[in-house]
Design a protein around this motif. Structure first.
Motif, short mmCIF file in Angstrom:
data_model
loop_
_atom_site.label_atom_id
_atom_site.label_comp_id
_atom_site.label_asym_id
_atom_site.label_seq_id
_atom_site.Cartn_x
_atom_site.Cartn_y
_atom_site.Cartn_z
N GLN A 374 -5.66 -8.29 -0.20
CA GLN A 374 -4.62 -7.92 -1.14
C GLN A 374 -4.18 -9.07 -2.03
O GLN A 374 -3.41 -8.86 -2.98
CB GLN A 374 -3.42 -7.35 -0.37
N GLN A 375 -4.67 -10.27 -1.76
CA GLN A 375 -4.39 -11.42 -2.62
C GLN A 375 -5.29 -11.46 -3.86
O GLN A 375 -5.09 -12.29 -4.75
CB GLN A 375 -4.59 -12.72 -1.82
N ALA A 376 -6.27 -10.57 -3.94
CA ALA A 376 -7.26 -10.64 -5.01
C ALA A 376 -6.67 -10.72 -6.41
O ALA A 376 -7.17 -11.48 -7.25
CB ALA A 376 -8.23 -9.46 -4.90
N PRO A 377 -5.61 -9.96 -6.75
CA PRO A 377 -5.08 -10.07 -8.11
C PRO A 377 -4.58 -11.47 -8.46
O PRO A 377 -4.44 -11.79 -9.65
CB PRO A 377 -3.93 -9.06 -8.12
N PHE A 378 -4.34 -12.31 -7.47
CA PHE A 378 -3.89 -13.68 -7.73
C PHE A 378 -5.04 -14.68 -7.78
O PHE A 378 -4.87 -15.80 -8.27
CB PHE A 378 -2.90 -14.13 -6.66
N VAL A 379 -6.21 -14.30 -7.24
CA VAL A 379 -7.28 -15.30 -7.07
C VAL A 379 -8.59 -14.92 -7.74
O VAL A 379 -9.44 -15.79 -7.95
CB VAL A 379 -7.55 -15.57 -5.57
N ASP A 380 -8.79 -13.67 -8.08
CA ASP A 380 -10.09 -13.22 -8.60
C ASP A 380 -10.21 -13.54 -10.08
O ASP A 380 -9.94 -12.69 -10.93
CB ASP A 380 -10.26 -11.72 -8.36
N ALA A 381 -10.61 -14.77 -10.37
CA ALA A 381 -10.68 -15.27 -11.75
C ALA A 381 -9.32 -15.25 -12.42
O ALA A 381 -9.21 -15.33 -13.64
CB ALA A 381 -11.70 -14.49 -12.58
N ALA A 382 -8.25 -15.15 -11.62
CA ALA A 382 -6.90 -15.22 -12.16
C ALA A 382 -6.54 -16.68 -12.41
O ALA A 382 -7.08 -17.59 -11.78
CB ALA A 382 -5.90 -14.59 -11.18
N ARG A 383 -5.60 -16.88 -13.31
CA ARG A 383 -5.21 -18.24 -13.66
C ARG A 383 -3.70 -18.38 -13.56
O ARG A 383 -2.95 -17.50 -13.94
CB ARG A 383 -5.67 -18.59 -15.08
N SER A 384 -3.27 -19.53 -13.03
CA SER A 384 -1.84 -19.83 -12.98
C SER A 384 -1.62 -21.26 -13.47
O SER A 384 -2.45 -22.14 -13.24
CB SER A 384 -1.30 -19.67 -11.56
N VAL A 385 -0.52 -21.46 -14.15
CA VAL A 385 -0.19 -22.78 -14.67
C VAL A 385 0.40 -23.67 -13.58
O VAL A 385 0.11 -24.86 -13.48
CB VAL A 385 0.78 -22.67 -15.86
N ASP A 386 1.24 -23.07 -12.75
CA ASP A 386 1.92 -23.85 -11.72
C ASP A 386 1.02 -24.06 -10.52
O ASP A 386 0.19 -23.20 -10.18
CB ASP A 386 3.21 -23.16 -11.29
#
Length: 608
Positions: A374-386
């Motif tokens: 269920q973490q996929a939307p945060f890690v699957d080629a996702a990008r975060s600035v912080d």
């Protein structure tokens, strides 16, 4: 993406005369390819509402995070059937509302595309590499209407078209609905091409390879020959190929310097990208081929209910990616061994890498296997600035799921005289072939049926799927003549840390793991270790000289710089945690007849 979508067009004609007239027609041209632009014209016919709501996707099949493809769309303008300009309003970042159309809208826009991978699009003078959600606008109310796409091939090129879309005539292709259209990546280039026919029970099915690359013809032929081996190996796992909607499956590859490494599954095709050439990266590239082809069964047809239907405007979260992606990773690697492309030693070394990651990472303290999915939307080629703490809290569902698949395969073989192949075949019969999306309860019930032990299946799901337990892999692998052991027993370590050296000291370039000596001593990202046990640390040799004088458990003083201040602490040395997987014959242990038979049944005769 289910087969039922292919029936909706016919049903729509019978039930709704208006929908019979509705269609979408795209024309794509590339007059400014050298600057990565595509010009796209789209006509929406027989519009049923006063306002046409046109949208750019925000997510893409096979991905689970948001990507905001609208950021690359500009010069949007609209006219009616007579060429009269129409008003456009923007209610949000990914939508254009067109009014005053009188039933037909011609929309034109420019797309900037400079990222050729499995998710985005890349256009230049050598090719147009098009992932459709990153390329095409679509309209609400047209989701079940047919779409036609015409590719205007640039003059003075030898570009051809590789796609799972159905060719109608010339360079015009057809999709029965928006779901299929968006699931159909396309490569326009002067690619190398091969195809062959595979007998599959009473049917013949066509497999194609279209590869845009700079290698030699001989390298391409080797690639095709080994792809044939992978196809045959995986066909044997399930006993049959899927029924491809237009009778063919296409491997679409782009191995060019401007490509970005990726692989993405689709219903009747896969897109494969890398900047590495066949000459130096053939085995790794084929490993991606193996993974993505297995998806033709697992996730494209053996599909979690939580991904149906795929939502192009939101992130797509699923609790079942440990099986959809993780078991696919297990079989992607296993197929490489069974087909003989990977040696036993290579396969064992890769197992060691995966086991090290899963067993030594602290993430299982925070999330179960389901929660990792269920973490996929945060890690699957996702990008975060912080910065995030994911190195401590997350383990990839690809690798975690793969090693769970390994554990389940070994347990089924050793305790129930069954295999993970039997389990996947059962899922194929129950959910894949009829294309009935599954739930986690369905997966557990099927495991109970295959093993004949419902209480054990319930325990396995409770402990290892909804929970975070894993079995002891050493005795499981020993049955196959593989020794799982510490790689450097008795050697001291700071734990798994990433260091960059310079004349000042050793800088921690990433956050420390909570189970490491460095973390427990209070060290963190960006700290600069100045001295260990009184000795300056300016390179890896300095570090090894200090560690070589000590044993795990020794306490040593540390000085370090944090934010311009020199601090000190005491660090208790770890033992080097790394594991290795070694075939018995490499360490002089006996391969008994039982071990040979077990290994043969698991890895096949070509693995050695």
């Amino acid at each position: 993406m289910k087969k039922h979508l292919f029936c909706l067009l016919t049903l729509g004609w019978l039930a709704q005369p208006l929908l019979a007239q509705q269609q979408t027609a795209y024309t794509l041209s590339f007059p400014n390819a050298r600057h990565h632009e595509a010009e796209i014209q789209v006509t929406f016919s027989a519009i049923a509402s006063d306002t046409l709501q046109v949208l750019m996707p925000r997510s893409s099949p096979g991905r689970y995070a948001l990507h905001e493809f609208a950021k690359n769309v500009y010069n949007v303008r609209a006219t009616d059937a007579a060429g009269k300009p129409l008003q456009i309003f923007r209610p949000n970042t990914s939508q254009w509302n067109v009014v005053g159309h009188q039933g037909t809208v011609n929309l034109h826009y420019t797309l900037f595309a400079d990222h050729a991978d499995g998710t985005y699009a890349g256009v230049d003078e050598t090719h147009a590499h098009l992932n459709m959600p990153a390329t095409l606008l679509y309209a609400r109310g047209f989701e079940q209407s047919p779409a036609y796409v015409t590719f205007d091939i640039p003059q003075d090129t030898n570009w051809k078209v590789a796609t799972q879309l159905k060719q109608t005539q010339g360079n015009t292709y057809y999709a029965p609905n928006v779901q299929y259209l968006m699931d159909s990546p396309t490569e326009l280039s002067d690619f190398a091409f091969a195809e062959w026919t595979v007998g599959d029970k009473s049917q013949n099915k066509t497999i194609q390879v279209a590869l845009h690359h700079r290698g030699t013809p001989a390298q391409f032929q080797e690639y095709v020959a080994k792809t044939k081996e992978i196809v045959a190996t995986q066909q044997a796992i399930f006993g049959e190929l899927p029924d491809y909607d237009f009778g063919r499956y296409t491997f679409i590859g782009c191995y060019m310097p401007q490509a970005v490494g990726d692989g993405m599954e689709h219903r009747n095709s896969t897109i494969l990208t890398s900047s590495r050439p066949l000459a130096t990266a053939m085995p790794a590239l084929l490993n991606t081929v193996s993974h993505e082809f297995f998806h033709a069964w697992n996730v494209e047809r053996i599909r979690p209910k939580s991904l149906e239907p795929f939502n192009f405007q939101e992130a797509n979260m699923s609790e079942a990616l440990w099986l959809a992606e993780g078991f696919t990773s297990y079989y992607g690697d296993l197929s490489m061994a069974r087909s003989g492309i990977f040696s036993l030693e290579k396969y064992a070394a890769d197992l060691a890498g995966s086991l090290n990651y899963v067993l030594l990472s602290p993430g299982r303290q925070y999330h179960s296997l389901v929660e990792m999915s269920q973490q996929a939307p945060f890690v699957d080629a996702a990008r975060s600035v912080d910065p995030v703490n994911r190195h401590n809290t997350f383990i990839s569902y690809y690798t975690y799921g793969s090693m769970t698949g390994l554990a389940l395969d070994m347990i089924l073989r050793q305790q129930y005289n069954k295999t993970l192949d039997d389990y996947m075949q059962a899922l194929w019969r129950k959910y894949g072939k009829p294309e009935k999306p599954y739930t986690l309860a369905d997966l557990q019930q099927t495991l109970a049926e295959v093993s004949g032990d419902a209480p054990w299946a319930a325990d396995f799901f409770r402990n290892s799927i909804y929970g975070s337990q894993l079995p002891d892999f050493a005795p499981l692998l020993a049955k196959a003549g593989l020794a799982l052991r510490k790689a450097k027993p008795g050697q001291a370590s700071l734990g798994m840390v990433a260091l960059a050296y310079d004349k000042e000291g050793a800088t921690l370039t990433a956050g420390t793991l909570i189970n490491s000596a460095a973390y427990k001593a209070g060290l963190d990202r960006s700290d600069v270790i100045l001295t260990l046990d009184g000795r300056k640390i300016r390179n890896a040799k300095d570090l090894q000289r200090v560690l070589g004088k000590h044993q795990p458990g020794d306490r040593i003083p540390v000085t370090f710089n944090r934010l311009g201040q020199t601090r000190s602490t005491t660090l208790v040395l770890d033992e080097v945690p790394t594991l290795e997987v070694v075939p018995y014959e490499a360490i002089g242990q006996e391969l008994t007849p039982d071990i040979k038979q077990y290994r043969l049944a698991w890895l096949g005769p070509k693995a050695g």
